[in-house]
Design a protein around this motif. Structure first.
Motif, PDB file in Angstrom:
ATOM      1  N   GLU A 201       0.818  -1.202   0.000  1.00  0.00           N
ATOM      2  CA  GLU A 201       0.000   0.000   0.000  1.00  0.00           C
ATOM      3  C   GLU A 201       0.857   1.259   0.000  1.00  0.00           C
ATOM      4  O   GLU A 201       0.501   2.263  -0.627  1.00  0.00           O
ATOM      5  CB  GLU A 201      -0.942  -0.004   1.209  1.00  0.00           C
ATOM      6  N   MET A 202       1.996   1.232   0.679  1.00  0.00           N
ATOM      7  CA  MET A 202       2.889   2.401   0.673  1.00  0.00           C
ATOM      8  C   MET A 202       3.447   2.641  -0.721  1.00  0.00           C
ATOM      9  O   MET A 202       3.594   3.790  -1.160  1.00  0.00           O
ATOM     10  CB  MET A 202       4.031   2.191   1.678  1.00  0.00           C
ATOM     11  N   ILE A 203       3.747   1.560  -1.435  1.00  0.00           N
ATOM     12  CA  ILE A 203       4.239   1.700  -2.813  1.00  0.00           C
ATOM     13  C   ILE A 203       3.128   2.263  -3.695  1.00  0.00           C
ATOM     14  O   ILE A 203       3.364   3.155  -4.516  1.00  0.00           O
ATOM     15  CB  ILE A 203       4.737   0.348  -3.341  1.00  0.00           C
ATOM     16  N   ARG A 204       1.908   1.764  -3.520  1.00  0.00           N
ATOM     17  CA  ARG A 204       0.793   2.265  -4.323  1.00  0.00           C
ATOM     18  C   ARG A 204       0.516   3.738  -4.017  1.00  0.00           C
ATOM     19  O   ARG A 204       0.182   4.524  -4.904  1.00  0.00           O
ATOM     20  CB  ARG A 204      -0.455   1.416  -4.071  1.00  0.00           C
ATOM     21  N   GLU A 205       0.656   4.126  -2.744  1.00  0.00           N
ATOM     22  CA  GLU A 205       0.497   5.529  -2.373  1.00  0.00           C
ATOM     23  C   GLU A 205       1.478   6.401  -3.141  1.00  0.00           C
ATOM     24  O   GLU A 205       1.120   7.462  -3.655  1.00  0.00           O
ATOM     25  CB  GLU A 205       0.713   5.694  -0.869  1.00  0.00           C
ATOM     26  N   THR A 206       2.728   5.947  -3.251  1.00  0.00           N
ATOM     27  CA  THR A 206       3.732   6.719  -3.976  1.00  0.00           C
ATOM     28  C   THR A 206       3.379   6.820  -5.451  1.00  0.00           C
ATOM     29  O   THR A 206       3.578   7.870  -6.078  1.00  0.00           O
ATOM     30  CB  THR A 206       5.122   6.079  -3.805  1.00  0.00           C
ATOM     31  N   CYS A 207       2.839   5.747  -6.027  1.00  0.00           N
ATOM     32  CA  CYS A 207       2.397   5.796  -7.420  1.00  0.00           C
ATOM     33  C   CYS A 207       1.297   6.842  -7.597  1.00  0.00           C
ATOM     34  O   CYS A 207       1.286   7.603  -8.579  1.00  0.00           O
ATOM     35  CB  CYS A 207       1.889   4.427  -7.872  1.00  0.00           C
ATOM     36  N   LEU A 208       0.366   6.909  -6.663  1.00  0.00           N
ATOM     37  CA  LEU A 208      -0.696   7.910  -6.730  1.00  0.00           C
ATOM     38  C   LEU A 208      -0.131   9.327  -6.660  1.00  0.00           C
ATOM     39  O   LEU A 208      -0.641  10.253  -7.294  1.00  0.00           O
ATOM     40  CB  LEU A 208      -1.698   7.685  -5.601  1.00  0.00           C
ATOM     41  N   GLU A 209       0.932   9.493  -5.887  1.00  0.00           N
ATOM     42  CA  GLU A 209       1.533  10.815  -5.721  1.00  0.00           C
ATOM     43  C   GLU A 209       2.366  11.230  -6.925  1.00  0.00           C
ATOM     44  O   GLU A 209       2.406  12.404  -7.285  1.00  0.00           O
ATOM     45  CB  GLU A 209       2.405  10.834  -4.460  1.00  0.00           C
ATOM     46  N   GLU A 210       3.033  10.271  -7.553  1.00  0.00           N
ATOM     47  CA  GLU A 210       4.002  10.587  -8.601  1.00  0.00           C
ATOM     48  C   GLU A 210       3.432  10.535 -10.013  1.00  0.00           C
ATOM     49  O   GLU A 210       4.015  11.118 -10.930  1.00  0.00           O
ATOM     50  CB  GLU A 210       5.208   9.623  -8.514  1.00  0.00           C
ATOM     51  N   LEU A 211       2.326   9.828 -10.216  1.00  0.00           N
ATOM     52  CA  LEU A 211       1.759   9.658 -11.552  1.00  0.00           C
ATOM     53  C   LEU A 211       0.501  10.509 -11.688  1.00  0.00           C
ATOM     54  O   LEU A 211      -0.199  10.766 -10.710  1.00  0.00           O
ATOM     55  CB  LEU A 211       1.436   8.189 -11.814  1.00  0.00           C
ATOM     56  N   SER A 212       0.204  10.927 -12.884  1.00  0.00           N
ATOM     57  CA  SER A 212      -0.904  11.863 -13.088  1.00  0.00           C
ATOM     58  C   SER A 212      -2.030  11.233 -13.888  1.00  0.00           C
ATOM     59  O   SER A 212      -1.898  10.135 -14.444  1.00  0.00           O
ATOM     60  CB  SER A 212      -0.407  13.120 -13.813  1.00  0.00           C
ATOM     61  N   ASP A 213      -3.146  11.955 -13.926  1.00  0.00           N
ATOM     62  CA  ASP A 213      -4.335  11.582 -14.688  1.00  0.00           C
ATOM     63  C   ASP A 213      -4.851  10.210 -14.255  1.00  0.00           C
ATOM     64  O   ASP A 213      -4.896   9.910 -13.075  1.00  0.00           O
ATOM     65  CB  ASP A 213      -4.043  11.635 -16.192  1.00  0.00           C
ATOM     66  N   GLU A 214      -5.199   9.366 -15.214  1.00  0.00           N
ATOM     67  CA  GLU A 214      -5.811   8.078 -14.910  1.00  0.00           C
ATOM     68  C   GLU A 214      -4.786   7.010 -14.558  1.00  0.00           C
ATOM     69  O   GLU A 214      -5.121   6.000 -13.943  1.00  0.00           O
ATOM     70  CB  GLU A 214      -6.643   7.614 -16.124  1.00  0.00           C
ATOM     71  N   VAL A 215      -3.516   7.227 -14.910  1.00  0.00           N
ATOM     72  CA  VAL A 215      -2.505   6.169 -14.792  1.00  0.00           C
ATOM     73  C   VAL A 215      -2.403   5.586 -13.380  1.00  0.00           C
ATOM     74  O   VAL A 215      -2.388   4.360 -13.219  1.00  0.00           O
ATOM     75  CB  VAL A 215      -1.125   6.669 -15.281  1.00  0.00           C
ATOM     76  N   PRO A 216      -2.328   6.401 -12.303  1.00  0.00           N
ATOM     77  CA  PRO A 216      -2.144   5.780 -10.982  1.00  0.00           C
ATOM     78  C   PRO A 216      -3.287   4.870 -10.572  1.00  0.00           C
ATOM     79  O   PRO A 216      -3.082   3.908  -9.825  1.00  0.00           O
ATOM     80  CB  PRO A 216      -2.024   6.982 -10.039  1.00  0.00           C
ATOM     81  N   TYR A 217      -4.509   5.120 -11.069  1.00  0.00           N
ATOM     82  CA  TYR A 217      -5.636   4.266 -10.722  1.00  0.00           C
ATOM     83  C   TYR A 217      -5.559   2.922 -11.444  1.00  0.00           C
ATOM     84  O   TYR A 217      -6.261   1.976 -11.084  1.00  0.00           O
ATOM     85  CB  TYR A 217      -6.956   4.961 -11.050  1.00  0.00           C
TER      86      TYR A 217
END
Length: 310
Positions: A201-217
Protein backbone atom coordinates in the motif's frame (compact mmCIF):
# COMPACT_ATOMS: atom_id res chain seq x y z
CA UNK A 1 -3.11 8.55 20.10
CA UNK A 2 -3.79 5.17 21.65
CA UNK A 3 -1.20 5.65 24.37
CA UNK A 4 -2.15 9.23 25.21
CA UNK A 5 -5.92 8.79 25.25
CA UNK A 6 -6.44 7.34 28.73
CA UNK A 7 -10.18 7.19 29.27
CA UNK A 8 -11.55 7.45 32.78
CA UNK A 9 -14.78 7.22 34.67
CA UNK A 10 -17.64 5.97 32.50
CA UNK A 11 -16.56 2.36 32.03
CA UNK A 12 -17.49 -0.30 34.58
CA UNK A 13 -15.27 -2.78 32.75
CA UNK A 14 -13.10 -3.20 29.70
CA UNK A 15 -14.76 -2.23 26.41
CA UNK A 16 -13.89 -3.56 22.96
CA UNK A 17 -15.55 -3.68 19.57
CA UNK A 18 -15.49 -2.89 15.87
CA UNK A 19 -16.07 0.60 14.47
CA UNK A 20 -16.95 0.92 10.77
CA UNK A 21 -15.79 4.19 9.18
CA UNK A 22 -17.98 5.11 6.20
CA UNK A 23 -18.27 8.06 3.85
CA UNK A 24 -17.71 9.32 0.32
CA UNK A 25 -14.21 9.23 -1.20
CA UNK A 26 -11.67 11.79 0.03
CA UNK A 27 -13.60 13.02 3.09
CA UNK A 28 -10.73 12.18 5.46
CA UNK A 29 -11.56 8.66 6.69
CA UNK A 30 -8.00 7.40 6.44
CA UNK A 31 -6.57 10.58 7.96
CA UNK A 32 -9.00 10.16 10.86
CA UNK A 33 -7.94 6.53 11.36
CA UNK A 34 -4.27 7.54 11.46
CA UNK A 35 -5.12 10.26 14.00
CA UNK A 36 -6.88 7.73 16.25
CA UNK A 37 -3.89 5.40 16.09
CA UNK A 38 -1.14 7.99 16.30
CA UNK A 39 0.51 6.04 13.47
CA UNK A 40 0.50 6.45 9.69
CA UNK A 41 -1.12 3.11 8.95
CA UNK A 42 -3.62 3.95 6.22
CA UNK A 43 -2.30 5.59 3.06
CA UNK A 44 -3.44 9.15 2.37
CA UNK A 45 -3.20 11.21 -0.82
CA UNK A 46 -5.00 14.20 -2.29
CA UNK A 47 -6.55 11.92 -4.92
CA UNK A 48 -10.03 10.48 -4.41
CA UNK A 49 -10.51 6.71 -4.08
CA UNK A 50 -7.07 6.20 -2.53
CA UNK A 51 -8.40 3.43 -0.26
CA UNK A 52 -9.32 0.33 -2.28
CA UNK A 53 -10.01 -2.26 0.43
CA UNK A 54 -10.89 -2.24 4.08
CA UNK A 55 -8.11 -1.92 6.64
CA UNK A 56 -8.26 -2.71 10.35
CA UNK A 57 -6.59 -0.25 12.71
CA UNK A 58 -6.42 -1.32 16.36
CA UNK A 59 -6.48 1.46 18.96
CA UNK A 60 -5.79 0.09 22.46
CA UNK A 61 -5.93 1.93 25.78
CA UNK A 62 -5.89 0.88 29.45
CA UNK A 63 -9.65 0.26 29.50
CA UNK A 64 -10.65 -0.14 25.85
CA UNK A 65 -9.82 -1.48 22.44
CA UNK A 66 -11.48 0.16 19.44
CA UNK A 67 -10.96 -1.78 16.22
CA UNK A 68 -11.48 0.74 13.41
CA UNK A 69 -12.31 -0.50 9.93
CA UNK A 70 -11.26 2.02 7.29
CA UNK A 71 -13.26 1.45 4.12
CA UNK A 72 -13.16 2.53 0.46
CA UNK A 73 -15.22 5.62 -0.25
CA UNK A 74 -18.84 4.92 -1.16
CA UNK A 75 -19.55 5.82 -4.77
CA UNK A 76 -21.70 4.74 -7.69
CA UNK A 77 -19.55 1.95 -9.16
CA UNK A 78 -18.62 1.91 -12.85
CA UNK A 79 -16.56 -1.29 -13.09
CA UNK A 80 -15.91 -4.54 -11.18
CA UNK A 81 -13.13 -2.94 -9.12
CA UNK A 82 -15.42 -0.17 -7.88
CA UNK A 83 -18.22 -2.68 -7.24
CA UNK A 84 -15.73 -4.69 -5.18
CA UNK A 85 -14.74 -1.54 -3.28
CA UNK A 86 -18.36 -0.63 -2.52
CA UNK A 87 -19.20 -4.18 -1.40
CA UNK A 88 -16.08 -4.15 0.79
CA UNK A 89 -17.20 -0.94 2.47
CA UNK A 90 -20.82 -1.98 3.04
CA UNK A 91 -19.83 -5.42 4.36
CA UNK A 92 -18.26 -3.76 7.41
CA UNK A 93 -21.75 -2.91 8.69
CA UNK A 94 -22.42 -6.62 9.28
CA UNK A 95 -19.88 -6.85 12.12
CA UNK A 96 -19.75 -3.27 13.39
CA UNK A 97 -20.61 -2.46 16.99
CA UNK A 98 -20.49 1.26 16.20
CA UNK A 99 -20.88 3.07 12.88
CA UNK A 100 -18.91 6.28 12.26
CA UNK A 101 -20.05 8.30 9.24
CA UNK A 102 -17.55 10.93 8.07
CA UNK A 103 -18.51 14.08 6.17
CA UNK A 104 -16.29 16.67 4.48
CA UNK A 105 -17.73 19.97 5.68
CA UNK A 106 -16.58 21.81 2.56
CA UNK A 107 -17.82 19.27 0.00
CA UNK A 108 -21.51 19.64 -0.84
CA UNK A 109 -21.98 16.09 -2.25
CA UNK A 110 -20.74 14.74 1.09
CA UNK A 111 -23.35 16.79 2.94
CA UNK A 112 -26.03 15.52 0.56
CA UNK A 113 -24.86 11.93 1.06
CA UNK A 114 -25.23 12.05 4.83
CA UNK A 115 -28.63 13.70 4.55
CA UNK A 116 -29.79 10.53 2.79
CA UNK A 117 -27.84 8.08 4.98
CA UNK A 118 -29.98 5.77 7.08
CA UNK A 119 -28.38 4.80 10.36
CA UNK A 120 -28.44 1.01 10.82
CA UNK A 121 -31.03 -0.33 13.25
CA UNK A 122 -29.85 -1.76 16.52
CA UNK A 123 -26.41 -0.17 16.69
CA UNK A 124 -25.21 3.33 17.57
CA UNK A 125 -24.11 5.62 14.75
CA UNK A 126 -21.95 8.70 15.26
CA UNK A 127 -21.49 11.48 12.73
CA UNK A 128 -18.15 13.22 12.23
CA UNK A 129 -18.16 16.59 10.47
CA UNK A 130 -14.54 16.67 9.33
CA UNK A 131 -12.53 19.54 7.78
CA UNK A 132 -14.65 22.12 9.64
CA UNK A 133 -11.96 24.70 8.93
CA UNK A 134 -13.25 24.78 5.34
CA UNK A 135 -16.54 26.47 6.29
CA UNK A 136 -17.52 29.38 8.59
CA UNK A 137 -18.03 28.42 12.23
CA UNK A 138 -21.66 29.54 12.13
CA UNK A 139 -22.34 27.18 9.22
CA UNK A 140 -20.70 24.27 11.08
CA UNK A 141 -22.84 25.04 14.13
CA UNK A 142 -25.99 25.07 12.00
CA UNK A 143 -25.18 21.66 10.50
CA UNK A 144 -24.36 20.11 13.87
CA UNK A 145 -27.55 21.45 15.47
CA UNK A 146 -29.68 20.18 12.60
CA UNK A 147 -28.17 16.69 12.60
CA UNK A 148 -28.32 16.51 16.41
CA UNK A 149 -32.09 17.06 16.29
CA UNK A 150 -32.79 14.47 13.58
CA UNK A 151 -31.27 11.63 11.62
CA UNK A 152 -30.95 9.09 14.40
CA UNK A 153 -27.36 10.01 15.30
CA UNK A 154 -26.04 9.01 18.72
CA UNK A 155 -23.74 12.02 18.57
CA UNK A 156 -22.39 14.63 16.14
CA UNK A 157 -18.75 15.73 16.38
CA UNK A 158 -16.54 18.26 14.61
CA UNK A 159 -12.93 17.46 13.67
CA UNK A 160 -9.96 18.66 11.67
CA UNK A 161 -8.37 15.23 11.41
CA UNK A 162 -5.07 16.23 9.81
CA UNK A 163 -4.39 18.54 12.79
CA UNK A 164 -5.89 16.20 15.39
CA UNK A 165 -8.53 18.75 16.44
CA UNK A 166 -11.55 17.07 18.04
CA UNK A 167 -10.18 13.56 17.51
CA UNK A 168 -9.72 12.65 21.18
CA UNK A 169 -13.23 13.82 22.10
CA UNK A 170 -14.62 11.72 19.25
CA UNK A 171 -12.64 8.70 20.45
CA UNK A 172 -14.08 9.11 23.96
CA UNK A 173 -17.60 9.16 22.51
CA UNK A 174 -16.96 6.04 20.42
CA UNK A 175 -15.56 4.08 23.37
CA UNK A 176 -18.64 4.90 25.45
CA UNK A 177 -20.74 2.97 22.91
CA UNK A 178 -18.51 -0.10 22.65
CA UNK A 179 -19.79 -3.23 24.42
CA UNK A 180 -18.11 -4.58 27.50
CA UNK A 181 -15.72 -7.22 26.22
CA UNK A 182 -12.18 -8.46 26.68
CA UNK A 183 -9.65 -7.27 24.06
CA UNK A 184 -10.19 -8.70 20.60
CA UNK A 185 -6.51 -8.49 19.60
CA UNK A 186 -3.17 -8.39 21.46
CA UNK A 187 -2.75 -4.87 22.84
CA UNK A 188 0.50 -4.28 20.91
CA UNK A 189 -1.08 -5.06 17.52
CA UNK A 190 -1.69 -2.12 15.22
CA UNK A 191 -3.52 -4.04 12.48
CA UNK A 192 -4.40 -7.55 11.33
CA UNK A 193 -3.01 -6.81 7.86
CA UNK A 194 0.30 -8.56 7.05
CA UNK A 195 3.29 -6.22 6.93
CA UNK A 196 3.98 -7.11 3.29
CA UNK A 197 0.49 -5.88 2.35
CA UNK A 198 1.04 -2.61 4.21
CA UNK A 199 4.29 -2.20 2.31
CA UNK A 200 2.42 -2.78 -0.95
CA UNK A 201 0.00 0.00 0.00
CA UNK A 202 2.89 2.40 0.67
CA UNK A 203 4.24 1.70 -2.81
CA UNK A 204 0.79 2.27 -4.32
CA UNK A 205 0.50 5.53 -2.37
CA UNK A 206 3.73 6.72 -3.98
CA UNK A 207 2.40 5.80 -7.42
CA UNK A 208 -0.70 7.91 -6.73
CA UNK A 209 1.53 10.81 -5.72
CA UNK A 210 4.00 10.59 -8.60
CA UNK A 211 1.76 9.66 -11.55
CA UNK A 212 -0.90 11.86 -13.09
CA UNK A 213 -4.33 11.58 -14.69
CA UNK A 214 -5.81 8.08 -14.91
CA UNK A 215 -2.51 6.17 -14.79
CA UNK A 216 -2.14 5.78 -10.98
CA UNK A 217 -5.64 4.27 -10.72
CA UNK A 218 -4.54 1.61 -13.22
CA UNK A 219 -1.66 0.53 -10.95
CA UNK A 220 -2.01 -2.41 -8.57
CA UNK A 221 0.84 -3.54 -6.35
CA UNK A 222 1.65 -7.02 -5.13
CA UNK A 223 4.68 -7.79 -2.95
CA UNK A 224 6.27 -10.95 -4.35
CA UNK A 225 9.13 -11.38 -1.88
CA UNK A 226 9.72 -10.09 1.63
CA UNK A 227 12.91 -11.46 3.19
CA UNK A 228 13.90 -10.54 6.72
CA UNK A 229 17.51 -9.33 7.08
CA UNK A 230 20.33 -11.70 7.95
CA UNK A 231 22.98 -10.02 10.05
CA UNK A 232 23.60 -6.46 8.83
CA UNK A 233 21.88 -6.96 5.49
CA UNK A 234 18.79 -4.88 4.63
CA UNK A 235 15.30 -6.35 4.35
CA UNK A 236 14.81 -7.46 0.74
CA UNK A 237 11.47 -6.58 -0.86
CA UNK A 238 10.44 -7.31 -4.42
CA UNK A 239 7.16 -5.88 -5.69
CA UNK A 240 5.27 -6.09 -8.96
CA UNK A 241 3.43 -3.03 -10.25
CA UNK A 242 0.58 -4.18 -12.48
CA UNK A 243 -0.81 -1.84 -15.14
CA UNK A 244 -3.54 -2.37 -17.71
CA UNK A 245 -1.80 -1.37 -20.96
CA UNK A 246 1.67 -1.24 -22.50
CA UNK A 247 1.42 2.55 -22.81
CA UNK A 248 0.89 2.79 -19.04
CA UNK A 249 3.92 0.58 -18.45
CA UNK A 250 6.04 3.07 -20.38
CA UNK A 251 4.70 5.96 -18.31
CA UNK A 252 5.37 4.20 -15.00
CA UNK A 253 8.92 3.32 -16.05
CA UNK A 254 9.60 6.75 -17.55
CA UNK A 255 12.37 7.91 -19.88
CA UNK A 256 15.52 5.98 -19.05
CA UNK A 257 13.77 4.48 -16.00
CA UNK A 258 13.58 7.88 -14.30
CA UNK A 259 10.01 7.59 -12.98
CA UNK A 260 10.25 4.05 -11.61
CA UNK A 261 13.51 4.99 -9.85
CA UNK A 262 11.81 7.96 -8.19
CA UNK A 263 8.85 5.80 -7.14
CA UNK A 264 11.30 3.23 -5.77
CA UNK A 265 13.36 5.76 -3.82
CA UNK A 266 10.36 7.46 -2.21
CA UNK A 267 8.68 4.13 -1.45
CA UNK A 268 11.85 2.76 0.13
CA UNK A 269 12.13 5.80 2.38
CA UNK A 270 8.53 5.32 3.58
CA UNK A 271 9.01 1.61 4.18
CA UNK A 272 12.25 2.17 6.08
CA UNK A 273 10.53 4.65 8.39
CA UNK A 274 7.69 2.20 8.93
CA UNK A 275 9.90 -0.86 9.54
CA UNK A 276 12.63 1.15 11.30
CA UNK A 277 15.32 -0.74 9.38
CA UNK A 278 17.21 -0.60 6.09
CA UNK A 279 15.42 -1.88 3.01
CA UNK A 280 16.48 -3.00 -0.46
CA UNK A 281 13.43 -2.47 -2.68
CA UNK A 282 13.17 -3.87 -6.20
CA UNK A 283 10.21 -2.84 -8.37
CA UNK A 284 9.10 -4.42 -11.64
CA UNK A 285 6.25 -3.37 -13.93
CA UNK A 286 4.00 -5.89 -15.68
CA UNK A 287 0.91 -5.58 -17.86
CA UNK A 288 -2.23 -7.36 -16.60
CA UNK A 289 -4.69 -6.33 -19.29
CA UNK A 290 -7.81 -4.51 -18.04
CA UNK A 291 -7.38 -5.92 -14.52
CA UNK A 292 -9.95 -3.51 -13.04
CA UNK A 293 -12.68 -5.03 -15.21
CA UNK A 294 -11.87 -8.74 -14.89
CA UNK A 295 -13.01 -10.56 -11.71
CA UNK A 296 -10.32 -13.24 -12.09
CA UNK A 297 -7.59 -10.61 -12.20
CA UNK A 298 -9.10 -8.78 -9.23
CA UNK A 299 -9.15 -12.04 -7.28
CA UNK A 300 -5.48 -12.62 -8.18
CA UNK A 301 -4.67 -9.20 -6.73
CA UNK A 302 -6.46 -9.97 -3.46
CA UNK A 303 -9.79 -8.17 -3.94
CA UNK A 304 -12.99 -9.70 -2.64
CA UNK A 305 -15.41 -10.23 -5.52
CA UNK A 306 -19.17 -9.70 -4.99
CA UNK A 307 -21.28 -12.77 -5.77
CA UNK A 308 -22.88 -11.11 -8.81
CA UNK A 309 -19.43 -10.70 -10.42
CA UNK A 310 -18.48 -14.39 -10.26
Amino acid sequence: MAESSVLHGSQSGFRAGFVAILGLPNVGKSTLLNAFLGERLSIVTAKAQTTQRRLLGICSGPSFQAVFVDTPGLLDPRDPLQRSMRAEALSTLDDADVVLAVVDAGFRPSIDWVEGFRTPAGRPALLCLNKVDRIPAVEAERLVEGWSRGGGWAGVHRTIAHRGDGVEALLHAIVDFLPESPPLFPEDDLSDVPVRDLVGEMIRETCLEELSDEVPYAVAVRVEQFREPAGNEPTYIEALLYVERESQKGIVIGAGGRTIRKIGTRSREKVERFLEQRVFLELRVKVLANWRRKPNHLRLLGFRIPAEET
